[in-house]
Design a protein around this motif. Structure first.
Motif, PDB file in Angstrom:
ATOM      1  N   ARG A 174       7.356   5.376 -13.090  1.00 32.29           N
ATOM      2  CA  ARG A 174       6.313   5.205 -12.071  1.00 32.29           C
ATOM      3  C   ARG A 174       6.823   4.492 -10.814  1.00 32.29           C
ATOM      4  O   ARG A 174       6.331   4.767  -9.716  1.00 32.29           O
ATOM      5  CB  ARG A 174       5.143   4.405 -12.643  1.00 32.29           C
ATOM      6  CG  ARG A 174       4.282   5.168 -13.613  1.00 32.29           C
ATOM      7  CD  ARG A 174       3.036   4.358 -13.907  1.00 32.29           C
ATOM      8  NE  ARG A 174       2.341   4.822 -15.089  1.00 32.29           N
ATOM      9  CZ  ARG A 174       1.396   5.756 -15.093  1.00 32.29           C
ATOM     10  NH1 ARG A 174       1.046   6.337 -13.971  1.00 32.29           N
ATOM     11  NH2 ARG A 174       0.808   6.102 -16.211  1.00 32.29           N
ATOM     12  N   LEU A 222      -4.067  -3.013 -11.578  1.00 30.46           N
ATOM     13  CA  LEU A 222      -3.789  -2.270 -12.819  1.00 30.46           C
ATOM     14  C   LEU A 222      -2.296  -2.337 -13.141  1.00 30.46           C
ATOM     15  O   LEU A 222      -1.459  -1.938 -12.334  1.00 30.46           O
ATOM     16  CB  LEU A 222      -4.245  -0.812 -12.651  1.00 30.46           C
ATOM     17  CG  LEU A 222      -4.254   0.089 -13.877  1.00 30.46           C
ATOM     18  CD1 LEU A 222      -5.024  -0.525 -15.046  1.00 30.46           C
ATOM     19  CD2 LEU A 222      -4.859   1.453 -13.527  1.00 30.46           C
ATOM     20  N   LYS A 281       0.743  -0.995 -15.210  1.00 31.55           N
ATOM     21  CA  LYS A 281       1.104   0.282 -15.859  1.00 31.55           C
ATOM     22  C   LYS A 281       2.573   0.250 -16.263  1.00 31.55           C
ATOM     23  O   LYS A 281       3.422  -0.131 -15.451  1.00 31.55           O
ATOM     24  CB  LYS A 281       0.931   1.458 -14.888  1.00 31.55           C
ATOM     25  CG  LYS A 281      -0.467   1.695 -14.373  1.00 31.55           C
ATOM     26  CD  LYS A 281      -0.456   2.897 -13.415  1.00 31.55           C
ATOM     27  CE  LYS A 281      -1.841   3.270 -12.967  1.00 31.55           C
ATOM     28  NZ  LYS A 281      -1.820   4.435 -12.039  1.00 31.55           N
ATOM     29  N   GLN A 299      -1.609   1.126 -19.986  1.00 30.26           N
ATOM     30  CA  GLN A 299      -2.223   0.523 -18.800  1.00 30.26           C
ATOM     31  C   GLN A 299      -3.138  -0.613 -19.202  1.00 30.26           C
ATOM     32  O   GLN A 299      -3.779  -0.543 -20.245  1.00 30.26           O
ATOM     33  CB  GLN A 299      -3.064   1.545 -18.048  1.00 30.26           C
ATOM     34  CG  GLN A 299      -2.290   2.775 -17.638  1.00 30.26           C
ATOM     35  CD  GLN A 299      -3.063   3.646 -16.681  1.00 30.26           C
ATOM     36  OE1 GLN A 299      -4.161   3.314 -16.282  1.00 30.26           O
ATOM     37  NE2 GLN A 299      -2.463   4.760 -16.305  1.00 30.26           N
ATOM     38  N   GLU A 356      -0.495  -2.222  -9.714  1.00 32.77           N
ATOM     39  CA  GLU A 356      -1.066  -1.425  -8.627  1.00 32.77           C
ATOM     40  C   GLU A 356      -2.374  -2.031  -8.168  1.00 32.77           C
ATOM     41  O   GLU A 356      -3.214  -2.399  -9.005  1.00 32.77           O
ATOM     42  CB  GLU A 356      -1.431  -0.029  -9.149  1.00 32.77           C
ATOM     43  CG  GLU A 356      -0.353   0.990  -9.058  1.00 32.77           C
ATOM     44  CD  GLU A 356      -0.875   2.342  -9.516  1.00 32.77           C
ATOM     45  OE1 GLU A 356      -0.048   3.088 -10.043  1.00 32.77           O
ATOM     46  OE2 GLU A 356      -2.082   2.651  -9.374  1.00 32.77           O
ATOM     47  N   ALA A 357      -2.590  -2.084  -6.866  1.00 32.95           N
ATOM     48  CA  ALA A 357      -3.899  -2.474  -6.340  1.00 32.95           C
ATOM     49  C   ALA A 357      -4.930  -1.443  -6.789  1.00 32.95           C
ATOM     50  O   ALA A 357      -4.605  -0.256  -6.913  1.00 32.95           O
ATOM     51  CB  ALA A 357      -3.851  -2.524  -4.812  1.00 32.95           C
ATOM     52  N   ALA A 389      -7.501   1.275  -6.599  1.00 32.94           N
ATOM     53  CA  ALA A 389      -7.779   2.277  -5.567  1.00 32.94           C
ATOM     54  C   ALA A 389      -9.293   2.482  -5.511  1.00 32.94           C
ATOM     55  O   ALA A 389      -9.893   2.851  -6.520  1.00 32.94           O
ATOM     56  CB  ALA A 389      -7.078   3.595  -5.916  1.00 32.94           C
ATOM     57  N   PHE A 427     -11.535   4.617  -5.113  1.00 33.62           N
ATOM     58  CA  PHE A 427     -11.744   6.057  -4.932  1.00 33.62           C
ATOM     59  C   PHE A 427     -13.186   6.471  -5.204  1.00 33.62           C
ATOM     60  O   PHE A 427     -13.888   5.832  -5.985  1.00 33.62           O
ATOM     61  CB  PHE A 427     -10.776   6.862  -5.796  1.00 33.62           C
ATOM     62  CG  PHE A 427     -10.896   6.668  -7.282  1.00 33.62           C
ATOM     63  CD1 PHE A 427     -11.828   7.392  -8.024  1.00 33.62           C
ATOM     64  CD2 PHE A 427     -10.062   5.790  -7.957  1.00 33.62           C
ATOM     65  CE1 PHE A 427     -11.919   7.233  -9.392  1.00 33.62           C
ATOM     66  CE2 PHE A 427     -10.146   5.622  -9.338  1.00 33.62           C
ATOM     67  CZ  PHE A 427     -11.078   6.342 -10.057  1.00 33.62           C
ATOM     68  N   GLU A 483     -11.507  11.826  -7.944  1.00 31.40           N
ATOM     69  CA  GLU A 483     -10.085  12.105  -8.196  1.00 31.40           C
ATOM     70  C   GLU A 483      -9.867  13.598  -8.030  1.00 31.40           C
ATOM     71  O   GLU A 483     -10.680  14.405  -8.486  1.00 31.40           O
ATOM     72  CB  GLU A 483      -9.700  11.661  -9.598  1.00 31.40           C
ATOM     73  CG  GLU A 483      -9.801  10.155  -9.765  1.00 31.40           C
ATOM     74  CD  GLU A 483      -9.258   9.668 -11.100  1.00 31.40           C
ATOM     75  OE1 GLU A 483      -8.030   9.693 -11.282  1.00 31.40           O
ATOM     76  OE2 GLU A 483     -10.054   9.277 -11.948  1.00 31.40           O
ATOM     77  N   ASN A 495      -1.489   9.484  -6.665  1.00 32.97           N
ATOM     78  CA  ASN A 495      -1.373   8.634  -7.848  1.00 32.97           C
ATOM     79  C   ASN A 495      -0.134   9.004  -8.651  1.00 32.97           C
ATOM     80  O   ASN A 495       0.728   8.175  -8.881  1.00 32.97           O
ATOM     81  CB  ASN A 495      -2.627   8.732  -8.716  1.00 32.97           C
ATOM     82  CG  ASN A 495      -2.510   7.866  -9.970  1.00 32.97           C
ATOM     83  OD1 ASN A 495      -1.887   6.814  -9.930  1.00 32.97           O
ATOM     84  ND2 ASN A 495      -3.083   8.319 -11.077  1.00 32.97           N
ATOM     85  N   GLU A 496      -0.047  10.261  -9.074  1.00 32.62           N
ATOM     86  CA  GLU A 496       1.163  10.621  -9.822  1.00 32.62           C
ATOM     87  C   GLU A 496       1.516  12.089  -9.709  1.00 32.62           C
ATOM     88  O   GLU A 496       0.688  12.925  -9.367  1.00 32.62           O
ATOM     89  CB  GLU A 496       1.072  10.170 -11.280  1.00 32.62           C
ATOM     90  CG  GLU A 496       0.022  10.833 -12.108  1.00 32.62           C
ATOM     91  CD  GLU A 496       0.028  10.289 -13.541  1.00 32.62           C
ATOM     92  OE1 GLU A 496       0.825   9.389 -13.857  1.00 32.62           O
ATOM     93  OE2 GLU A 496      -0.774  10.785 -14.337  1.00 32.62           O
TER      94      GLU A 496
HETATM   95  P1  AMP Z   1      -2.702   7.522 -14.529  1.00 31.32           P
HETATM   96  O1  AMP Z   1      -2.131   7.389 -15.900  1.00 31.32           O
HETATM   97  O2  AMP Z   1      -1.910   6.842 -13.470  1.00 31.32           O
HETATM   98  O3  AMP Z   1      -3.041   8.946 -14.203  1.00 31.32           O
HETATM   99  O4  AMP Z   1      -4.126   6.778 -14.584  1.00 31.32           O
HETATM  100  C1  AMP Z   1      -5.159   7.220 -15.442  1.00 31.32           C
HETATM  101  C2  AMP Z   1      -6.510   6.983 -14.780  1.00 31.32           C
HETATM  102  O5  AMP Z   1      -6.709   5.578 -14.527  1.00 31.32           O
HETATM  103  C3  AMP Z   1      -6.648   7.633 -13.414  1.00 31.32           C
HETATM  104  O6  AMP Z   1      -7.018   8.986 -13.534  1.00 31.32           O
HETATM  105  C4  AMP Z   1      -7.715   6.754 -12.775  1.00 31.32           C
HETATM  106  O7  AMP Z   1      -8.996   7.143 -13.254  1.00 31.32           O
HETATM  107  C5  AMP Z   1      -7.396   5.386 -13.294  1.00 31.32           C
HETATM  108  N1  AMP Z   1      -6.495   4.690 -12.368  1.00 31.32           N
HETATM  109  C6  AMP Z   1      -5.137   4.776 -12.324  1.00 31.32           C
HETATM  110  N2  AMP Z   1      -4.619   4.033 -11.345  1.00 31.32           N
HETATM  111  C7  AMP Z   1      -5.656   3.432 -10.725  1.00 31.32           C
HETATM  112  C8  AMP Z   1      -5.774   2.539  -9.610  1.00 31.32           C
HETATM  113  N3  AMP Z   1      -4.685   2.069  -8.950  1.00 31.32           N
HETATM  114  N4  AMP Z   1      -7.008   2.153  -9.234  1.00 31.32           N
HETATM  115  C9  AMP Z   1      -8.108   2.598  -9.883  1.00 31.32           C
HETATM  116  N5  AMP Z   1      -8.069   3.432 -10.945  1.00 31.32           N
HETATM  117  C10 AMP Z   1      -6.863   3.858 -11.363  1.00 31.32           C
END
Ligand code: AMP
Length: 357
Positions: free
Chosen positions: A107, A145, A147, A158, A182-183, A185, A187, A190, A267-268
């Motif tokens: 990441r 968050l 991760k 996470q 991570e701060a 987000a 949102f 998504e 995000n990714e």
């Molecule tokens: P990821 O494994 O990075 O795809 O994260 C899984 C889910 O966690 C995402 O689809 C978001 O719903 C939530 N998430 C991940 N990163 C953040 C973030 N920085 N701020 C808020 N929600 C997050």
């Protein structure tokens, strides 16, 4: 530059549902598929011409597999680097190039790669020890968050950190391993962009998808996403730029957070076909699996068109028990992955509805 003709064999590393849907798409274009998996009786091997069952670090088995196929691709991103190296060492054509995997496997590397290529993300900091968390939290703001850098998916690895006093427990919760903080987000929704790049460098993309999660797992995808046309265009351009930077061949997915002001934060990256693109089997002129096989084969990539508003629902765990109800609904396009047992959180199938629903 290898171009495969119908009748050639495409090798796929991985035996899950993505491999299964890739194998079906390959068969439709006249290819045979050879699955390489460490799983007995995998979903993909049951629709493929041949299967090798061996571990992903078995160099001899990989070499034997490579000798029986004309090109190799993969259906999951955590392919060990050694497997990619073993295939390249025996001269296999691997698409996308395994080097592209490394970017998405970590990441920290991934987020830096995004920023270095002009793609905005939420602010983040590297965390190498529990003691790094409090100062990072002070800089990024709470909550943030935590991760793991590697092997996180579907919300695994996470932990939210609400205050500096939670640093030790959050560090323990993710298994005390290298991470990023991570701060949060802010949102409003998504979204994801699924794009493909051919061996000739030409790029195409599907309409932006809007994704709703439950318990960290994709529950539903709606297309088109509710994002402004300009934001959608910018997101697609960002993904094209990333694919070009990676000299990528195949389908690549980028997940974004859509903000209230219309902005998008990446995000990714997933260097593969993606769950949020399963709707393309029924709701687009060409599916993401079809495009991936064409890219692997070195064929030109058609620009896919969306056939109307689409809704895709994942069947997770026991949801699949309702298969007969979906099967009886003429509006529902039912896809089942042939998994023998439904476990909580396990993706068992999906259902797609076109605009009439
Ligand atoms: P990821 O494994 O990075 O795809 O994260 C899984 C889910 O966690 C995402 O689809 C978001 O719903 C939530 N998430 C991940 N990163 C953040 C973030 N920085 N701020 C808020 N929600 C997050």
């Amino acid at each position: 530059m290898t171009t495969l003709a119908p009748g050639a064999t495409i090798g796929i590393l991985g035996g899950g549902q993505l491999g299964r849907m890739l194998a079906v798409a390959a068969a439709e274009l006249g290819f045979d598929v050879h699955i390489y998996t460490d799983e007995i009786d995998s979903p993909a091997s049951r629709v493929a011409a041949r299967t090798t069952i061996a571990s992903y670090d078995d160099a001899a088995a990989l070499a034997a597999f490579a000798a029986q196929v004309d090109a190799v691709t993969f259906e999951f991103e955590n392919v060990p680097a050694a497997a990619g190296d073993a295939l390249l060492a025996v001269g296999a054509v691997v698409r996308p190039h395994p080097g592209a995997l490394a970017t998405g496997q970590d990441r920290l590397v991934e987020k830096r790669f995004l920023n270095d290529n002009g793609v905005a993300t939420t602010p983040f900091l590297a965390i190498d020890a529990a003691a790094d968390i409090a100062p990072a939290l002070a800089e990024l703001g709470a909550p943030a968050l935590l991760k793991t850098r590697r092997f996180g998916y579907d919300g695994k690895g996470q932990s939210w950190v609400g205050a500096a006093s939670e640093a030790a427990s959050a560090w323990a919760a993710i298994g005390a391993q290298p991470a990023i903080l991570e701060a949060a987000a802010p949102f409003v929704r998504e979204v994801s962009v699924i794009a493909a790049r051919g061996h000739d460098g030409a790029v195409v993309a599907f309409d932006v998808c809007e994704n709703r999660h439950a318990n960290g797992i994709l529950a539903e995808t709606l297309v088109p996403a509710q994002v402004e046309a300009r934001a959608a265009e910018q997101a697609r351009d960002s993904v094209f730029r990333l694919m070009t930077a990676l000299n990528y061949v195949g389908v690549l997915t980028v997940e974004f957070f859509a903000l209230a002001d219309g902005g998008l934060l990446a995000n990714e990256i997933a260097p593969r076909v993606h769950n949020s693109g399963h709707w393309t089997l029924d709701g687009a002129s060409h599916s993401q699996f079809d495009l991936q096989i064409r890219a692997v084969a070195g064929w030109p990539l058609p620009q896919p068109t969306t056939l109307g508003p689409v809704r895709m629902i994942n069947l997770i765990g026991d949801d699949v028990a309702e298969w007969a109800q979906f099967a009886a609904d003429p509006r529902a396009r039912l896809h089942l992955y042939g998994k023998r047992a439904a476990r909580p959180g396990r993706k068992m199938g999906h259902v797609t509805y076109l605009s009439d629903c």
